[in-house]
Design an enzyme around this catalytic site. Structure first.
Site, short mmCIF file in Angstrom:
data_model
loop_
_atom_site.label_atom_id
_atom_site.label_comp_id
_atom_site.label_asym_id
_atom_site.label_seq_id
_atom_site.Cartn_x
_atom_site.Cartn_y
_atom_site.Cartn_z
N ASN A 50 77.55 40.58 76.77
CA ASN A 50 75.94 40.81 76.94
C ASN A 50 75.73 40.85 78.67
O ASN A 50 74.85 41.66 79.02
CB ASN A 50 75.30 39.51 76.56
CG ASN A 50 75.31 39.32 75.16
OD1 ASN A 50 75.34 40.19 74.26
ND2 ASN A 50 74.89 38.09 74.63
N HIS A 441 62.86 53.37 66.03
CA HIS A 441 63.40 52.23 66.13
C HIS A 441 63.25 51.57 64.73
O HIS A 441 63.88 50.79 64.23
CB HIS A 441 62.87 51.21 66.94
CG HIS A 441 63.84 50.08 67.00
ND1 HIS A 441 63.36 48.65 66.53
CD2 HIS A 441 64.87 49.73 67.57
CE1 HIS A 441 64.25 47.71 66.92
NE2 HIS A 441 65.38 48.53 67.29
N TYR A 474 74.69 40.37 61.42
CA TYR A 474 73.15 40.30 61.73
C TYR A 474 72.61 39.65 60.45
O TYR A 474 72.78 40.39 59.23
CB TYR A 474 72.71 41.55 62.16
CG TYR A 474 73.06 42.45 63.40
CD1 TYR A 474 74.39 41.84 63.83
CD2 TYR A 474 72.55 43.14 64.10
CE1 TYR A 474 74.93 42.38 64.93
CE2 TYR A 474 72.93 43.52 65.39
CZ TYR A 474 74.20 43.28 65.80
OH TYR A 474 74.34 43.55 66.96
#
Length: 695
Positions: A50, A441, A474
């Site tokens: 990250n 998206h 996820y």
């Protein structure tokens, strides 16, 4: 009503510092003794990965802002120089804590489990011999040393690549001293296949050594003419922002490919270095690379901790998370045909708790069904060996009209998306490379089938990507539906991709940038009216990020009107809760656990007749104003109850939830522990068992 120019300022937390607070929550998981030790290593890897991206994108952008002219900088909300100093100070604090967690907590914990991650200095004589032999046979052939002196000629370092910078001191000759020399070695992790080497067990103990230290063992044999050979790790991060005008005129793919090549040579945004590196060597390095001291960031003896994703997953089993195999959906698992099942009713699926197979089956069946005349899909991030992309290719090869919107501006996935776009075009699919000024998206699919002379639409609406790999880690939600209220709106979305006419009217879907923002405003303002009438009014939202200033203003006003607002925000949250007469009715929490919370859920009380939507859209300016997002209502009462129950479990988490200030949330009744991700799995498991499945 005040215009944007006259609206008063509102309390806002810096986006950058809020993101760093999120990444600190990841570090908290690495610190948490309740997490299995090998999983804690993975959280260090996530933290490191990250931070790499953060420096390549956000810090690189901040550095560009600092270089703007003073008059231009004064127009910005925050002084970029001051904010950059705050960022670097907080990163330094977190990096220090990162090192302490690794050295003082995880290495001793591994040792207790008889797993020894050793350095070259900790090897026994036998292990030293084995390591040297391994170096000569397996590693030395992969190394190409570059030897240089303090001469300041340019030295190019690859982005995100670990190097060993080596100090070479020759033996004294005739009482005089010769100048030091230096060598540079690229760590050959990719060629070697792993960053870790397992050494033979000794009794009950297992031994692992990093590739860096295998090289340190062998360095004296590479440079036998030098008396002192010392190696220090460095890593350069380069600016990864693609400075593209988000428009389609010309060849966008060519622009992307050109920008990807530029990314490799982007301006340095950070040089990580081993704190033990001698200052003269560091100065030589800065001169050779062309950096200033401002771009130096203290690291540790090792860089690219993301490589710990590849740490050997050793026994015993308790060192890792207990298995949670994806569950069968109580109804779809029994369906022989996805399309036939969807014709009868809608289905709601939750990843990674339930199988992703149903999404694959949907597209694979559409590719082979002779009655299917067209297939549409948006591709944002797909798996490297995507079965869904292959199904779309098969559909095109079978003569169906296939329209795929490929988002070439999906950061760090551009190359993969280019690859699949070219494969799809070759198969005969109509490939649309994004939309001018907007990033696509949304995660949507539309299959059209000819049935008794009529076109019937089958829709897939999801919060997550078409990615078999991330669907295992996820948390997302997907709706399979033939509800004409939704499918007719969805055809308008795909029509927009083709004709680019922004005059589409959406009656049920929330589509950014057309009606999503306005619909959310209406829903919030409706709750405000209810509160002012003395009725129960509430908003529960689960998102990844909250940054949009106008949306935050709406929430502050709703709080002041008496609306109860609960926000579950995984990452950035610029809204500040708990301010008297401003946000005292707003609670903000965040959950970081074994899975990445990814699905967005929005619930509005609506006087007892709740309105529930799910989407992939955060409440950020980019999602609401500069992206194509598709939010969809949950109409089916059973599905409303199910998604609401899942949200309630998340709201009750008192194990992995954190407050706005990153303190673990403890309920008033701590004996009633709720770890949401495990409770959701158990909830869906019981539904599968009730349907007759052995799980």
């Amino acid at each position: 009503m005040p215009t944007p120019e006259t609206e008063p300022e509102i309390p806002l937390l810096s986006r950058e510092l809020s993101w760093l607070a999120f990444n600190y929550r990841v570090l908290q998981e690495a610190k948490d003794p309740r997490v299995p030790v090998l999983e804690r290593l993975k959280f260090l890897a996530i933290f490191s990965s990250n931070l790499d991206e953060y420096f390549k994108v956000r810090v690189a952008t901040m550095r560009r802002l600092v270089k703007l002219k003073k008059k231009t900088r004064e127009k910005l909300q925050n002084d970029p120089a001051t904010e950059l100093d705050q960022i670097l100070a907080e990163v330094g604090r977190q990096q220090k804590e990162f090192g302490q967690v690794y050295r003082n907590e995880l290495l001793p914990e591994l040792k207790k489990e008889h797993i020894n991650l050793v350095t070259e200095q900790e090897l026994s004589q036998d292990q030293q011999s084995l390591a040297l032999d391994y170096f000569k046979k397996k590693v030395k052939p992969l190394l190409v040393p570059i030897i240089f002196s303090s001469n300041p000629s340019p030295l190019f370092l690859k982005d995100q690549t670990v190097y060993l910078i080596i100090r070479l001191v020759p033996a004294q000759a005739n009482g005089g001293e010769e100048s030091e020399q230096y060598a540079l070695l690229e760590l050959p992790t990719q060629k070697h296949g792993t960053r870790f080497v397992e050494l033979p067990d000794e009794q009950d103990d297992r031994y692992v050594i990093m590739l860096d230290d295998i090289i340190r063992v062998g360095l004296p044999t590479m440079f036998p003419e030098f008396e002192t050979v010392e190696a220090f790790a460095i890593k350069l991060s380069r600016d990864a922002e693609l400075d593209l005008e988000e428009e389609i005129s010309g060849n966008l793919m060519a622009k992307i490919k050109k920008s990807l090549k530029k990314r490799e040579k982007g301006h340095p945004s950070r040089l990580l270095y081993d704190p033990q590196t001698p200052e003269p060597l560091l100065n030589v390095l800065l001169d050779r690379i062309g950096l200033s001291a401002d771009e130096l960031v203290v690291g540790s003896r090792y860089h690219n901790f993301r490589d710990f994703f590849g740490f050997p997953m050793l026994e015993p089993a308790h060192l890792q998370y207990e298995e949670q195999p994806p569950l069968p959906h109580p109804e779809l698992e029994k369906a022989e045909s996805m399309l036939a099942a969807m014709k009868e009713k809608d289905y709601l699926v939750h990843y990674p708790y339930q199988k992703f197979d149903y999404t694959l089956r949907f597209f694979e069946e559409a590719a082979e069904d002779p009655a299917v005349i067209s297939v549409g899909a948006t591709m944002y991030r797909v798996a490297d060996k995507s079965k869904i992309a292959k199904a779309l290719i098969k559909a095109a090869e079978n003569g169906k009209l296939v329209t795929v919107v490929v988002e070439l501006k999906a950061r760090f996935d551009e190359e993969s998306n280019i690859y699949w776009a070219q494969k799809l075009e070759k198969a005969g699919a109509n490939v649309i490379y994004g939309v001018p000024d907007l990033k696509v998206h949304s995660k949507i699919g539309l299959v059209t089938r000819q049935e008794e002379g009529k076109a019937v639409h089958y829709a897939y609406l999801s919060t997550g990507n078409y990615n078999e790999k991330t669907a295992k880690s996820y948390t997302d939600h997907a709706l399979f539906t033939t509800d004409e209220r939704l499918t007719l709106d969805l055809t308008k979305v795909f029509n927009f991709f083709v004709d680019r006419q922004p005059d589409k009217q959406f009656d049920h879907l929330l589509v950014a940038p057309f009606n999503m923002r306005e619909k959310f405003y209406e829903l919030i303002q409706n709750e405000m009216r209810l509160a002012q009438e003395g009725k129960d009014a509430y908003i529960y939202v689960k998102i990844n990020a909250l940054q949009d200033e106008d949306m935050i203003r709406q929430l502050y006003e709703a709080s002041q009107a008496g609306v109860k607002i609960e926000l579950l925000v995984r990452g950035i949250c610029c809204l500040v809760p708990g301010i008297p007469n401003m946000s005292e009715n707003i609670e903000v929490r965040s959950i970081v656990d074994r899975y990445l919370e990814h699905g967005r859920i929005y619930v509005f009380g609506n006087s007892g007749e709740e309105k529930i939507f799910i989407a992939s859209a955060d409440w950020m300016n980019r999602n609401l104003s500069r992206r194509i997002e598709v939010g969809f209502p949950i109409y089916n009462p059973a599905h409303q109850q199910e998604i609401r129950h899942i949200l309630d479990i998340l709201r009750q988490d008192n194990q992995k939830a954190r407050t706005f200030h990153n303190e673990y949330y403890i309920s008033d009744t701590p004996t009633n522990t709720v770890r949401a991700q495990y409770a959701i799995y158990e909830f869906l498991k019981q539904k599968a068992i009730a349907a007759g499945f052995q799980v």
